[in-house]
Design a protein around this motif. Sequence first.
Motif, PDB file in Angstrom:
ATOM      1  N   PHE A 226       1.084  -1.299   0.082  1.00  0.00           N
ATOM      2  CA  PHE A 226       0.015   0.183   0.017  1.00  0.00           C
ATOM      3  C   PHE A 226       0.837   1.251   0.002  1.00  0.00           C
ATOM      4  N   LYS A 227       0.474   2.335  -0.708  1.00  0.00           N
ATOM      5  CA  LYS A 227       1.232   3.557  -0.516  1.00  0.00           C
ATOM      6  C   LYS A 227       1.035   4.392   0.768  1.00  0.00           C
ATOM      7  N   LEU A 228       1.640   5.232   0.772  1.00  0.00           N
ATOM      8  CA  LEU A 228       1.721   5.867   2.201  1.00  0.00           C
ATOM      9  C   LEU A 228       0.071   6.192   2.711  1.00  0.00           C
ATOM     10  N   SER A 229      -0.635   6.878   2.038  1.00  0.00           N
ATOM     11  CA  SER A 229      -1.931   7.358   2.274  1.00  0.00           C
ATOM     12  C   SER A 229      -2.539   6.092   2.488  1.00  0.00           C
ATOM     13  N   GLN A 230      -2.449   5.084   1.756  1.00  0.00           N
ATOM     14  CA  GLN A 230      -3.341   3.928   2.308  1.00  0.00           C
ATOM     15  C   GLN A 230      -2.957   3.349   3.396  1.00  0.00           C
ATOM     16  N   SER A 231      -1.772   3.209   3.667  1.00  0.00           N
ATOM     17  CA  SER A 231      -1.165   2.779   4.974  1.00  0.00           C
ATOM     18  C   SER A 231      -1.827   3.681   6.073  1.00  0.00           C
ATOM     19  N   ALA A 232      -1.791   5.089   5.907  1.00  0.00           N
ATOM     20  CA  ALA A 232      -2.554   5.867   6.730  1.00  0.00           C
ATOM     21  C   ALA A 232      -3.895   5.453   6.886  1.00  0.00           C
ATOM     22  N   SER A 233      -4.605   4.932   6.094  1.00  0.00           N
ATOM     23  CA  SER A 233      -6.157   4.572   6.013  1.00  0.00           C
ATOM     24  C   SER A 233      -6.316   3.217   6.803  1.00  0.00           C
ATOM     25  N   LEU A 234      -5.313   2.417   6.952  1.00  0.00           N
ATOM     26  CA  LEU A 234      -5.253   1.211   7.490  1.00  0.00           C
ATOM     27  C   LEU A 234      -5.112   1.597   8.945  1.00  0.00           C
ATOM     28  N   VAL A 235      -4.174   2.566   9.302  1.00  0.00           N
ATOM     29  CA  VAL A 235      -3.783   2.993  10.490  1.00  0.00           C
ATOM     30  C   VAL A 235      -5.163   3.653  11.214  1.00  0.00           C
ATOM     31  N   LYS A 236      -5.796   4.566  10.522  1.00  0.00           N
ATOM     32  CA  LYS A 236      -6.864   5.082  10.783  1.00  0.00           C
ATOM     33  C   LYS A 236      -8.077   4.073  11.456  1.00  0.00           C
ATOM     34  N   GLN A 237      -8.203   2.829  10.637  1.00  0.00           N
ATOM     35  CA  GLN A 237      -9.385   2.218  10.862  1.00  0.00           C
ATOM     36  C   GLN A 237      -8.898   0.976  11.881  1.00  0.00           C
ATOM     37  N   HIS A 244       6.844   1.201  16.531  1.00  0.00           N
ATOM     38  CA  HIS A 244       8.278   1.956  16.906  1.00  0.00           C
ATOM     39  C   HIS A 244       8.258   3.435  16.781  1.00  0.00           C
ATOM     40  N   ASP A 245       9.396   4.155  17.151  1.00  0.00           N
ATOM     41  CA  ASP A 245       9.403   5.545  16.927  1.00  0.00           C
ATOM     42  C   ASP A 245       9.590   5.896  15.520  1.00  0.00           C
ATOM     43  N   THR A 246       8.526   5.887  14.759  1.00  0.00           N
ATOM     44  CA  THR A 246       8.613   6.332  13.204  1.00  0.00           C
ATOM     45  C   THR A 246       7.275   7.077  12.877  1.00  0.00           C
ATOM     46  N   GLY A 247       7.522   7.363  11.502  1.00  0.00           N
ATOM     47  CA  GLY A 247       6.467   8.294  10.765  1.00  0.00           C
ATOM     48  C   GLY A 247       5.045   7.911  11.112  1.00  0.00           C
ATOM     49  N   LEU A 248       4.546   6.455  11.058  1.00  0.00           N
ATOM     50  CA  LEU A 248       3.263   5.964  11.095  1.00  0.00           C
ATOM     51  C   LEU A 248       2.733   6.120  12.767  1.00  0.00           C
ATOM     52  N   MET A 249       3.785   6.233  13.521  1.00  0.00           N
ATOM     53  CA  MET A 249       3.242   6.426  15.073  1.00  0.00           C
ATOM     54  C   MET A 249       2.603   7.700  15.027  1.00  0.00           C
ATOM     55  N   HIS A 250       3.277   8.906  14.543  1.00  0.00           N
ATOM     56  CA  HIS A 250       2.690  10.164  14.287  1.00  0.00           C
ATOM     57  C   HIS A 250       1.476  10.309  13.428  1.00  0.00           C
ATOM     58  N   ILE A 251       1.345   9.636  12.653  1.00  0.00           N
ATOM     59  CA  ILE A 251      -0.024   9.520  11.800  1.00  0.00           C
ATOM     60  C   ILE A 251      -1.103   9.047  12.512  1.00  0.00           C
ATOM     61  N   ALA A 252      -0.661   7.927  13.343  1.00  0.00           N
ATOM     62  CA  ALA A 252      -1.659   7.288  14.395  1.00  0.00           C
ATOM     63  C   ALA A 252      -2.196   8.394  15.512  1.00  0.00           C
ATOM     64  N   ALA A 253      -1.311   9.088  15.757  1.00  0.00           N
ATOM     65  CA  ALA A 253      -1.506  10.168  16.731  1.00  0.00           C
ATOM     66  C   ALA A 253      -2.304  11.196  16.062  1.00  0.00           C
ATOM     67  N   ALA A 254      -2.234  11.783  14.842  1.00  0.00           N
ATOM     68  CA  ALA A 254      -3.119  12.442  14.225  1.00  0.00           C
ATOM     69  C   ALA A 254      -4.444  11.823  14.108  1.00  0.00           C
ATOM     70  N   PHE A 255      -4.850  10.646  14.229  1.00  0.00           N
ATOM     71  CA  PHE A 255      -6.185  10.068  14.190  1.00  0.00           C
ATOM     72  C   PHE A 255      -6.701   9.770  15.513  1.00  0.00           C
ATOM     73  N   ASN A 256      -5.543  10.136  16.532  1.00  0.00           N
ATOM     74  CA  ASN A 256      -6.018   9.859  18.093  1.00  0.00           C
ATOM     75  C   ASN A 256      -6.394   8.497  18.434  1.00  0.00           C
ATOM     76  N   LYS A 257      -5.638   7.420  17.468  1.00  0.00           N
ATOM     77  CA  LYS A 257      -5.651   5.969  18.082  1.00  0.00           C
ATOM     78  C   LYS A 257      -4.965   5.694  19.365  1.00  0.00           C
ATOM     79  N   LYS A 258      -5.360   4.664  19.842  1.00  0.00           N
ATOM     80  CA  LYS A 258      -4.859   4.178  21.049  1.00  0.00           C
ATOM     81  C   LYS A 258      -3.355   3.623  20.418  1.00  0.00           C
ATOM     82  N   ILE A 259      -2.293   3.894  21.076  1.00  0.00           N
ATOM     83  CA  ILE A 259      -0.994   3.768  20.687  1.00  0.00           C
ATOM     84  C   ILE A 259      -0.054   3.284  21.738  1.00  0.00           C
ATOM     85  N   ILE A 260       0.546   2.156  21.533  1.00  0.00           N
ATOM     86  CA  ILE A 260       1.617   1.487  22.514  1.00  0.00           C
ATOM     87  C   ILE A 260       2.801   1.740  21.377  1.00  0.00           C
ATOM     88  N   SER A 261       3.726   2.720  21.913  1.00  0.00           N
ATOM     89  CA  SER A 261       4.974   3.100  21.343  1.00  0.00           C
ATOM     90  C   SER A 261       6.155   2.441  22.195  1.00  0.00           C
TER      91      SER A 261
END
Length: 315
Positions: A226-237, A244-261
């Motif tokens: 999946f490209k980045l925005s599609q991966s972001a959609s999977l994160v969102k849902q 880990h400490d990486t970009g998708l962690m911050h995308i998850a935070a943008a969607f206010n997901k429950k996060i274990i980092s």
Amino acid sequence: MKKILIIRFSSIGDIVLTTPVVRCVKNQLPGVEVHFLTKASFADVVSANPYIDKVWTYGENQEALLQALKQENFDFVIDLHHNLRSMRIRRMLGVKSAAFNKLNIEKWMIVNFKINLLPNVHIVTRYMDTVASQGVKYDGNGLDYFIDTADEVNTEKLPSPWKNAYVGFVIGAKHATKRLPVDKIISIINEMKLPVILLGGKEDAATAGEIITKTGALTFNACGNFKLSQSASLVKQARLIITHDTGLMHIAAAFNKKIISIWGNTIPGFGMTPFTANDNSFIVENKYLSCRPCSKIGYEKCPRSHFRCMRDIDT
């Protein structure tokens, strides 16, 4: 202020962390036109952001870019990268500007001498300080990440176990010392016994394949598929994100997901923990190592060969 240029060249997470500045500038300075300059490889991170009027990309033809930027007649430049390239752009444009304080000396002190002079504030707060002179204040609305409708993933089209609820596991990170050993990831997934989608880039596909062979039928590989925005959609849902400490962690935070980092050689004290509007994250780290942090970014292998910052984490 009629026209403002915001500069942040890289990378995914760092750009997402600048989005409160973009939103607050656009909303709080009436009629302002907001332009954003980033590397071409990261343009997709901001391309769908409705608070940005124009995205500029930094690539090979830098002189042509500089000339085009000069013709825009910006009133103000917000430099959230603050390196030699961004300083050159500010100098060439010759307008008023403000630059982000990267705290390089403070980071160097804690990495090399374990003397902590870092302020106990998130990097988003420090980004917002850059625009305080313009009367712009943080609005309390967290991070932003916008997905084009065409990139929204319909989970109903995924195989049966992942159609409804799943855990997103971000297995990648740019540097190896920021990633859990593969056997740890496998152990965590096997103990959860829940549908899991592995998230990452093409560079993580081989690792994902190894994980899938040892975790059974409830693990789905989305790495590189999946490209980045599609991966972001999977994160969102996802129902939960482990990362880990990486970009998708911050995308998850943008969607206010429950996060274990999960943190290895880097530390939350650098000020780049998940920035959620509802304090919905949990941090896992080994706080009892004298060698940590060993870098402000990361290495391809542990400098001391033991990798206890990750190896000692209790799955």
